[in-house]
Design a protein around this motif. Structure first.
Motif, PDB file in Angstrom:
ATOM      1  N   VAL A 142      26.504  57.668  30.006  1.00 13.64           N
ATOM      2  CA  VAL A 142      27.603  56.804  29.567  1.00 13.64           C
ATOM      3  C   VAL A 142      28.793  56.934  30.513  1.00 13.64           C
ATOM      4  CG1 VAL A 142      29.323  56.455  27.754  1.00 13.64           C
ATOM      5  CG2 VAL A 142      26.916  56.753  27.145  1.00 13.64           C
ATOM      6  N   GLN A 143      29.083  58.164  30.932  1.00  8.60           N
ATOM      7  CA  GLN A 143      30.210  58.354  31.844  1.00  8.60           C
ATOM      8  C   GLN A 143      29.953  57.687  33.192  1.00  8.60           C
ATOM      9  OE1 GLN A 143      31.333  62.451  32.447  1.00  8.60           O
ATOM     10  NE2 GLN A 143      33.100  61.934  33.703  1.00  8.60           N
ATOM     11  N   ALA A 144      28.735  57.787  33.684  1.00 12.15           N
ATOM     12  CA  ALA A 144      28.399  57.135  34.946  1.00 12.15           C
ATOM     13  C   ALA A 144      28.546  55.623  34.837  1.00 12.15           C
ATOM     14  CB  ALA A 144      26.965  57.489  35.357  1.00 12.15           C
ATOM     15  N   VAL A 145      28.039  55.061  33.748  1.00 13.58           N
ATOM     16  CA  VAL A 145      28.168  53.614  33.532  1.00 13.58           C
ATOM     17  C   VAL A 145      29.640  53.228  33.450  1.00 13.58           C
ATOM     18  CG1 VAL A 145      27.755  51.749  31.877  1.00 13.58           C
ATOM     19  CG2 VAL A 145      25.923  53.364  32.429  1.00 13.58           C
ATOM     20  N   SER A 146      30.433  54.047  32.777  1.00 11.11           N
ATOM     21  CA  SER A 146      31.857  53.744  32.618  1.00 11.11           C
ATOM     22  C   SER A 146      32.576  53.678  33.959  1.00 11.11           C
ATOM     23  CB  SER A 146      32.509  54.804  31.720  1.00 11.11           C
ATOM     24  OG  SER A 146      33.866  54.507  31.501  1.00 11.11           O
ATOM     25  N   TRP A 147      32.346  54.679  34.817  1.00  6.26           N
ATOM     26  CA  TRP A 147      32.999  54.707  36.124  1.00  6.26           C
ATOM     27  C   TRP A 147      32.541  53.548  37.011  1.00  6.26           C
ATOM     28  CZ3 TRP A 147      37.213  56.792  37.821  1.00  6.26           C
ATOM     29  CH2 TRP A 147      37.670  58.032  37.357  1.00  6.26           C
ATOM     30  N   VAL A 148      31.225  53.366  37.103  1.00  6.90           N
ATOM     31  CA  VAL A 148      30.688  52.346  38.010  1.00  6.90           C
ATOM     32  C   VAL A 148      31.042  50.944  37.523  1.00  6.90           C
ATOM     33  CG1 VAL A 148      28.578  51.361  38.977  1.00  6.90           C
ATOM     34  CG2 VAL A 148      28.839  53.848  38.811  1.00  6.90           C
ATOM     35  N   LEU A 149      30.938  50.704  36.219  1.00  8.64           N
ATOM     36  CA  LEU A 149      31.253  49.386  35.679  1.00  8.64           C
ATOM     37  C   LEU A 149      32.740  49.083  35.818  1.00  8.64           C
ATOM     38  CD1 LEU A 149      30.167  46.880  34.266  1.00  8.64           C
ATOM     39  CD2 LEU A 149      30.539  48.039  32.070  1.00  8.64           C
ATOM     40  N   ALA A 150      33.585  50.068  35.517  1.00 10.12           N
ATOM     41  CA  ALA A 150      35.031  49.861  35.683  1.00 10.12           C
ATOM     42  C   ALA A 150      35.360  49.551  37.137  1.00 10.12           C
ATOM     43  CB  ALA A 150      35.799  51.096  35.214  1.00 10.12           C
ATOM     44  N   GLY A 151      34.711  50.255  38.070  1.00  6.53           N
ATOM     45  CA  GLY A 151      34.961  49.993  39.479  1.00  6.53           C
ATOM     46  C   GLY A 151      34.485  48.622  39.905  1.00  6.53           C
ATOM     47  N   ALA A 152      33.265  48.259  39.515  1.00  3.09           N
ATOM     48  CA  ALA A 152      32.712  46.965  39.917  1.00  3.09           C
ATOM     49  C   ALA A 152      33.556  45.813  39.379  1.00  3.09           C
ATOM     50  CB  ALA A 152      31.270  46.841  39.430  1.00  3.09           C
ATOM     51  N   LEU A 153      33.941  45.902  38.111  1.00  2.00           N
ATOM     52  CA  LEU A 153      34.748  44.833  37.524  1.00  2.00           C
ATOM     53  C   LEU A 153      36.148  44.798  38.119  1.00  2.00           C
ATOM     54  CD1 LEU A 153      33.679  45.106  33.768  1.00  2.00           C
ATOM     55  CD2 LEU A 153      33.114  43.292  35.382  1.00  2.00           C
ATOM     56  N   ALA A 154      36.724  45.975  38.378  1.00  2.00           N
ATOM     57  CA  ALA A 154      38.046  46.015  38.992  1.00  2.00           C
ATOM     58  C   ALA A 154      38.018  45.382  40.380  1.00  2.00           C
ATOM     59  CB  ALA A 154      38.547  47.452  39.081  1.00  2.00           C
ATOM     60  N   GLY A 155      36.974  45.716  41.160  1.00  2.00           N
ATOM     61  CA  GLY A 155      36.846  45.115  42.483  1.00  2.00           C
ATOM     62  C   GLY A 155      36.639  43.622  42.416  1.00  2.00           C
ATOM     63  N   LEU A 156      35.862  43.168  41.436  1.00  4.56           N
ATOM     64  CA  LEU A 156      35.619  41.733  41.279  1.00  4.56           C
ATOM     65  C   LEU A 156      36.895  40.995  40.901  1.00  4.56           C
ATOM     66  CD1 LEU A 156      33.618  39.360  41.112  1.00  4.56           C
ATOM     67  CD2 LEU A 156      33.210  40.007  38.722  1.00  4.56           C
ATOM     68  N   VAL A 157      37.601  41.526  39.906  1.00  5.77           N
ATOM     69  CA  VAL A 157      38.848  40.878  39.470  1.00  5.77           C
ATOM     70  C   VAL A 157      39.877  40.901  40.586  1.00  5.77           C
ATOM     71  CG1 VAL A 157      40.750  40.987  37.822  1.00  5.77           C
ATOM     72  CG2 VAL A 157      38.421  41.410  37.043  1.00  5.77           C
ATOM     73  N   TRP A 158      39.970  42.027  41.293  1.00  6.09           N
ATOM     74  CA  TRP A 158      40.911  42.123  42.413  1.00  6.09           C
ATOM     75  C   TRP A 158      40.597  41.064  43.464  1.00  6.09           C
ATOM     76  CZ3 TRP A 158      45.094  45.277  43.689  1.00  6.09           C
ATOM     77  CH2 TRP A 158      45.506  45.230  45.018  1.00  6.09           C
ATOM     78  N   SER A 159      39.324  40.899  43.791  1.00  3.73           N
ATOM     79  CA  SER A 159      38.939  39.911  44.792  1.00  3.73           C
ATOM     80  C   SER A 159      39.339  38.505  44.378  1.00  3.73           C
ATOM     81  CB  SER A 159      37.421  39.967  45.019  1.00  3.73           C
ATOM     82  OG  SER A 159      37.030  41.220  45.521  1.00  3.73           O
ATOM     83  N   VAL A 160      39.141  38.176  43.106  1.00  2.00           N
ATOM     84  CA  VAL A 160      39.509  36.850  42.608  1.00  2.00           C
ATOM     85  C   VAL A 160      41.011  36.647  42.675  1.00  2.00           C
ATOM     86  CG1 VAL A 160      39.547  35.381  40.572  1.00  2.00           C
ATOM     87  CG2 VAL A 160      37.476  36.659  41.144  1.00  2.00           C
ATOM     88  N   ILE A 161      41.768  37.646  42.221  1.00  3.34           N
ATOM     89  CA  ILE A 161      43.233  37.535  42.243  1.00  3.34           C
ATOM     90  C   ILE A 161      43.730  37.458  43.680  1.00  3.34           C
ATOM     91  CG2 ILE A 161      45.389  38.730  41.713  1.00  3.34           C
ATOM     92  CD1 ILE A 161      44.051  39.868  39.251  1.00  3.34           C
ATOM     93  N   PHE A 162      43.151  38.266  44.568  1.00  4.13           N
ATOM     94  CA  PHE A 162      43.581  38.273  45.963  1.00  4.13           C
ATOM     95  C   PHE A 162      43.283  36.930  46.628  1.00  4.13           C
ATOM     96  CE2 PHE A 162      42.928  39.074  50.492  1.00  4.13           C
ATOM     97  CZ  PHE A 162      44.114  39.730  50.804  1.00  4.13           C
ATOM     98  N   GLN A 163      42.105  36.386  46.362  1.00  2.00           N
ATOM     99  CA  GLN A 163      41.762  35.098  46.944  1.00  2.00           C
ATOM    100  C   GLN A 163      42.693  34.004  46.460  1.00  2.00           C
ATOM    101  OE1 GLN A 163      37.631  34.507  46.013  1.00  2.00           O
ATOM    102  NE2 GLN A 163      36.907  35.945  47.561  1.00  2.00           N
ATOM    103  N   SER A 174      38.689  53.493  30.140  1.00  2.00           N
ATOM    104  CA  SER A 174      38.156  52.578  31.150  1.00  2.00           C
ATOM    105  C   SER A 174      39.271  51.910  31.951  1.00  2.00           C
ATOM    106  CB  SER A 174      37.280  51.511  30.484  1.00  2.00           C
ATOM    107  OG  SER A 174      36.124  52.096  29.903  1.00  2.00           O
ATOM    108  N   ILE A 175      40.367  51.562  31.280  1.00  2.00           N
ATOM    109  CA  ILE A 175      41.528  51.019  31.998  1.00  2.00           C
ATOM    110  C   ILE A 175      42.050  52.055  32.993  1.00  2.00           C
ATOM    111  CG2 ILE A 175      43.927  50.267  31.754  1.00  2.00           C
ATOM    112  CD1 ILE A 175      43.121  49.022  29.056  1.00  2.00           C
ATOM    113  N   GLY A 176      42.124  53.306  32.536  1.00  2.00           N
ATOM    114  CA  GLY A 176      42.559  54.371  33.437  1.00  2.00           C
ATOM    115  C   GLY A 176      41.633  54.526  34.627  1.00  2.00           C
ATOM    116  N   TYR A 177      40.326  54.485  34.389  1.00  2.00           N
ATOM    117  CA  TYR A 177      39.369  54.582  35.487  1.00  2.00           C
ATOM    118  C   TYR A 177      39.596  53.460  36.508  1.00  2.00           C
ATOM    119  CZ  TYR A 177      36.396  57.960  32.967  1.00  2.00           C
ATOM    120  OH  TYR A 177      35.899  59.066  32.339  1.00  2.00           O
ATOM    121  N   ALA A 178      39.720  52.224  36.004  1.00  2.00           N
ATOM    122  CA  ALA A 178      39.896  51.076  36.902  1.00  2.00           C
ATOM    123  C   ALA A 178      41.172  51.217  37.732  1.00  2.00           C
ATOM    124  CB  ALA A 178      39.927  49.783  36.093  1.00  2.00           C
TER     125      ALA A 178
END
Length: 223
Positions: free
Chosen positions: A196-217, A73-77
């Motif tokens: 499970v793989q679909a959830v892994s990719w989409v969840l990793a992406g959504a959380l990565a985008g969310l965390v990135w937005s917070v850090i960027f802001q 999941s870290i790799g996906y993100a």
């Protein structure tokens, strides 16, 4: 930039990995254990002995699987964030989740048409040939989706469709029907694995985008 990318990928990957590991424990893991009983039954009639394994071994296996899932999941993100940065895409939770969905379409959905997820004991074809086809199909589909969704030229979109379709004219040779796993169990595992793989990719992406937005802001406000 690199430090922010690594931090966002690490945080998102750990959280997504824990969630996916729990999902695996409830979905794919029981199917794998059931398939191993059928596989063992080919060599020994007393399948009940397979259920009497020490609990400690089960805990170690669950822990190892969970750690591997978190690492994936870290790799996906990180892959999604790096791809979006390289493409000049604005990063937020929604866009990163869509990128994750496209990544799943390339590495999971498209490749499963030629190579469905398999349980222990399933009949298999040549490993090198399967790996080569999987890589080619994933890369070709990913490039095709990028051309189809990101480029405006008609020729590029036509090329994108061609790249998506091309790998499926060269599917790997089907394995002989020598599987010890019941067809219903194999079908359930393939469906569960893809989910499970679909959830892994989409969840990793959504959380990565969310965390990135917070850090960027936070970075922007501090500047």
């Amino acid at each position: 930039m690199i430090a922010r990318l690594l931090a966002a990928g690490l945080v998102a990957g750990v959280v997504a990995g824990l969630a996916v590991a729990a999902l695996q424990h409830a979905t794919t893991t029981p199917l794998i254990l059931a398939a191993e009983v059928y596989e063992a039954a080919q060599h020994a009639h007393d399948a009940a002995a397979e259920h009497a394994g020490p609990a400690l071994e089960g805990l170690r296996r669950t822990a190892a699987t969970s750690v591997a899932t978190i690492a994936v999941s870290i790799g996906y993100a990180l892959i999604l964030l790096a791809g979006m940065v390289f493409a000049g895409e604005r990063i937020d939770a929604r866009r990163a989740a869509l990128w994750g969905a496209c990544a799943f379409a390339a590495t999971g959905l498209a490749t499963s048409l030629g190579l469905a997820p398999q349980l222990p004991g399933a009949a298999e074809t040549d490993l090198a040939g399967r790996q080569l086809w999987w890589i080619g199909a994933a890369v070709s589909t990913g490039a095709g989706l990028f051309a189809l969704l990101r480029l405006d030229a008609i020729a590029a979109r036509i090329l994108g469709v061609a790249l998506i379709v091309a790998p499926h004219f060269f599917w790997p040779t089907l394995a002989a029907p020598e599987s010890t796993v019941p067809a219903e169990l194999a079908a359930r595992f393939a469906a569960a694995s893809l989910t499970v793989q679909a959830v892994s990719w989409v969840l990793a992406g959504a959380l990565a985008g969310l965390v990135w937005s917070v850090i960027f802001q936070d970075h922007t406000e501090a500047a």
